[in-house]
Design a protein around this motif. Sequence first.
Motif, PDB file in Angstrom:
ATOM      1  N   LYS A 133       0.833  -1.205   0.000  1.00  0.00           N
ATOM      2  CA  LYS A 133       0.000   0.000   0.000  1.00  0.00           C
ATOM      3  C   LYS A 133       0.869   1.256   0.000  1.00  0.00           C
ATOM      4  N   ARG A 134       1.897   1.267   0.837  1.00  0.00           N
ATOM      5  CA  ARG A 134       2.755   2.452   0.894  1.00  0.00           C
ATOM      6  C   ARG A 134       3.460   2.680  -0.445  1.00  0.00           C
ATOM      7  N   GLU A 135       3.931   1.591  -1.052  1.00  0.00           N
ATOM      8  CA  GLU A 135       4.636   1.732  -2.324  1.00  0.00           C
ATOM      9  C   GLU A 135       3.698   2.250  -3.409  1.00  0.00           C
ATOM     10  N   ALA A 136       2.464   1.763  -3.447  1.00  0.00           N
ATOM     11  CA  ALA A 136       1.501   2.233  -4.441  1.00  0.00           C
ATOM     12  C   ALA A 136       1.172   3.707  -4.237  1.00  0.00           C
ATOM     13  N   ILE A 137       1.026   4.128  -3.000  1.00  0.00           N
ATOM     14  CA  ILE A 137       0.705   5.526  -2.710  1.00  0.00           C
ATOM     15  C   ILE A 137       1.858   6.439  -3.106  1.00  0.00           C
ATOM     16  N   ARG A 138       3.092   6.006  -2.852  1.00  0.00           N
ATOM     17  CA  ARG A 138       4.253   6.806  -3.260  1.00  0.00           C
ATOM     18  C   ARG A 138       4.263   7.041  -4.773  1.00  0.00           C
ATOM     19  N   LYS A 139       3.793   6.041  -5.512  1.00  0.00           N
ATOM     20  CA  LYS A 139       3.838   6.122  -6.974  1.00  0.00           C
ATOM     21  C   LYS A 139       2.608   6.816  -7.560  1.00  0.00           C
ATOM     22  N   THR A 140       1.621   7.102  -6.741  1.00  0.00           N
ATOM     23  CA  THR A 140       0.384   7.696  -7.252  1.00  0.00           C
ATOM     24  C   THR A 140       0.098   9.014  -6.527  1.00  0.00           C
ATOM     25  N   TYR A 214      -1.519  23.292   6.011  1.00  0.00           N
ATOM     26  CA  TYR A 214      -2.645  22.367   6.057  1.00  0.00           C
ATOM     27  C   TYR A 214      -2.156  20.938   6.299  1.00  0.00           C
ATOM     28  N   VAL A 215      -3.060  20.126   6.826  1.00  0.00           N
ATOM     29  CA  VAL A 215      -2.789  18.720   7.081  1.00  0.00           C
ATOM     30  C   VAL A 215      -3.933  17.907   6.492  1.00  0.00           C
ATOM     31  N   MET A 216      -3.597  16.848   5.774  1.00  0.00           N
ATOM     32  CA  MET A 216      -4.602  15.925   5.246  1.00  0.00           C
ATOM     33  C   MET A 216      -4.415  14.585   5.919  1.00  0.00           C
ATOM     34  N   LYS A 217      -5.428  14.121   6.646  1.00  0.00           N
ATOM     35  CA  LYS A 217      -5.411  12.773   7.211  1.00  0.00           C
ATOM     36  C   LYS A 217      -6.088  11.857   6.212  1.00  0.00           C
ATOM     37  N   ALA A 218      -5.375  10.813   5.773  1.00  0.00           N
ATOM     38  CA  ALA A 218      -5.894   9.937   4.727  1.00  0.00           C
ATOM     39  C   ALA A 218      -5.689   8.479   5.106  1.00  0.00           C
ATOM     40  N   ASP A 219      -6.706   7.667   4.888  1.00  0.00           N
ATOM     41  CA  ASP A 219      -6.541   6.223   5.018  1.00  0.00           C
ATOM     42  C   ASP A 219      -5.752   5.699   3.824  1.00  0.00           C
ATOM     43  N   SER A 220      -5.238   4.490   3.954  1.00  0.00           N
ATOM     44  CA  SER A 220      -4.377   3.933   2.909  1.00  0.00           C
ATOM     45  C   SER A 220      -5.168   3.264   1.791  1.00  0.00           C
ATOM     46  N   ASP A 221      -6.497   3.194   1.914  1.00  0.00           N
ATOM     47  CA  ASP A 221      -7.314   2.534   0.900  1.00  0.00           C
ATOM     48  C   ASP A 221      -8.232   3.526   0.191  1.00  0.00           C
ATOM     49  N   ILE A 222      -7.680   4.674  -0.157  1.00  0.00           N
ATOM     50  CA  ILE A 222      -8.469   5.691  -0.846  1.00  0.00           C
ATOM     51  C   ILE A 222      -7.789   6.115  -2.142  1.00  0.00           C
ATOM     52  N   PHE A 223      -8.565   6.729  -3.013  1.00  0.00           N
ATOM     53  CA  PHE A 223      -8.064   7.529  -4.130  1.00  0.00           C
ATOM     54  C   PHE A 223      -8.108   8.978  -3.659  1.00  0.00           C
ATOM     55  N   LEU A 224      -7.019   9.702  -3.836  1.00  0.00           N
ATOM     56  CA  LEU A 224      -6.952  11.092  -3.400  1.00  0.00           C
ATOM     57  C   LEU A 224      -6.503  11.964  -4.562  1.00  0.00           C
ATOM     58  N   ASN A 225      -7.300  12.964  -4.880  1.00  0.00           N
ATOM     59  CA  ASN A 225      -6.981  13.923  -5.927  1.00  0.00           C
ATOM     60  C   ASN A 225      -6.392  15.169  -5.264  1.00  0.00           C
ATOM     61  N   VAL A 226      -5.084  15.144  -5.058  1.00  0.00           N
ATOM     62  CA  VAL A 226      -4.416  16.214  -4.316  1.00  0.00           C
ATOM     63  C   VAL A 226      -4.508  17.534  -5.070  1.00  0.00           C
ATOM     64  N   GLN A 364      -3.703  10.271 -15.101  1.00  0.00           N
ATOM     65  CA  GLN A 364      -2.644  11.250 -15.372  1.00  0.00           C
ATOM     66  C   GLN A 364      -2.515  11.570 -16.856  1.00  0.00           C
ATOM     67  N   ASP A 365      -3.210  10.866 -17.713  1.00  0.00           N
ATOM     68  CA  ASP A 365      -3.079  11.045 -19.151  1.00  0.00           C
ATOM     69  C   ASP A 365      -3.568  12.434 -19.577  1.00  0.00           C
ATOM     70  N   GLN A 366      -2.658  13.251 -20.034  1.00  0.00           N
ATOM     71  CA  GLN A 366      -3.009  14.623 -20.435  1.00  0.00           C
ATOM     72  C   GLN A 366      -3.708  14.679 -21.775  1.00  0.00           C
ATOM     73  N   ASN A 367      -3.614  13.592 -22.565  1.00  0.00           N
ATOM     74  CA  ASN A 367      -4.232  13.582 -23.899  1.00  0.00           C
ATOM     75  C   ASN A 367      -5.735  13.397 -23.822  1.00  0.00           C
ATOM     76  N   GLU A 368      -6.215  12.844 -22.704  1.00  0.00           N
ATOM     77  CA  GLU A 368      -7.653  12.638 -22.532  1.00  0.00           C
ATOM     78  C   GLU A 368      -8.201  13.779 -21.684  1.00  0.00           C
ATOM     79  N   THR A 369      -8.909  14.671 -22.291  1.00  0.00           N
ATOM     80  CA  THR A 369      -9.404  15.861 -21.612  1.00  0.00           C
ATOM     81  C   THR A 369     -10.886  15.697 -21.271  1.00  0.00           C
TER      82      THR A 369
END
Length: 372
Positions: A133-140, A214-226, A364-369
């Motif tokens: 989970k931590r590795e996936a979050i670091r990459k996303t 600011y502080v964001m408290k987030a669970d490890s099983d979410i999608f977050l649009n920072v 993350q695909d910038q070509n799809e608007t």
Amino acid sequence: MKAFMCHSQGFPTLMLLVLCSMFLFLLVATPEREVSEVSPLLLKLFSNPQSSPGSAQMLRSIPEFEWESALELEKKRFLALQTPAHPTASTRHPLEVVYSDGYKFRLNEPDKCQKISPFLVLFVITEPQDIAKREAIRKTWGNESSVPGVSILRLFLTGLHPRFGSPLQNLLEEESSIYRDIVQQDFLDTYNNLTLKTLMGMEWISKFCPNASYVMKADSDIFLNVEYLVSQLLHPHLPPKKDYMTGYIYRNTKPIRSKAYKWYVPREVYPNDTYPPYCGGPGYVLSGDLAQKIYQVAQTIRIINMEDSFIGICLHKLGISVTDSPWGLFNVYKITYEKCRFSKVVVVHHFGPEELLQIWPNFQDQNETCKS
């Protein structure tokens, strides 16, 4: 009912006895499955069995959540930390969370904010074993460079594994030495202690990063649009807000009084019939000054085992209200991924590491608007 019998004509007696013994061992040793999470609608139904015909009978049919055995180690931990200011072990309810300044940092990053004043600190709640989970979050969504021109700091919060602390600790320390993004105190990492984990984050802000906006408290099983969080709610070009907290807001919710659920809160721990308004635990954001105030007030009131509800209790004690956000930004339920929809939300719950890594390239695909 006929008794179970092991019988096979011509089968060697010794082998038969061995097979029978193995069967009986598996029959006895197999643990009961924990009650799975249910929707807030069911929680509301079961917290008030009279609200629907037959609900009380349904509730009785659900096996009890066995929190007593999970807390046995925590009782030992409490005894080791006990001071005259704490209730005695004989008077303390097993679900009463012990908050003590005796908890020490096992892993820490105290110098993270010495050279920067982060605009946003991401506190991600994980368990020691959540390496994937931590590795996936670091990459996303946990990428600290995800929003150009905005200083973001990512930290994973964790405790000690209640059963496999030593072997996992070695792995965690190695991971920490590579990424320098793990903060850990020596309380047991149990569901009952989620409140302690969040308060550890508030303590870290107070002691090591008081200049965070600011502080964001987030669970490890979410999608977050920072990026959407920063641009639509926090506005980095404006002065930081004060006494600010927002997320998916619960109002007039009742404590769950049934042991059938891991959200069980007995009256001995929290006697009131309702909670003050609070933000749902999967993800909420607050101002840095409020994080410090929560840390201070938490040391003066009785702590409960429901982390998000407890933060609401702290706000009530401080005389501060949660702030409404536009409807649909914070989703405590899972919704099906669709890029244009997800581009205008902040949080979506129930995304595991595999699914997160799968959808992220498309997001993350910038070509799809998307149409505005």
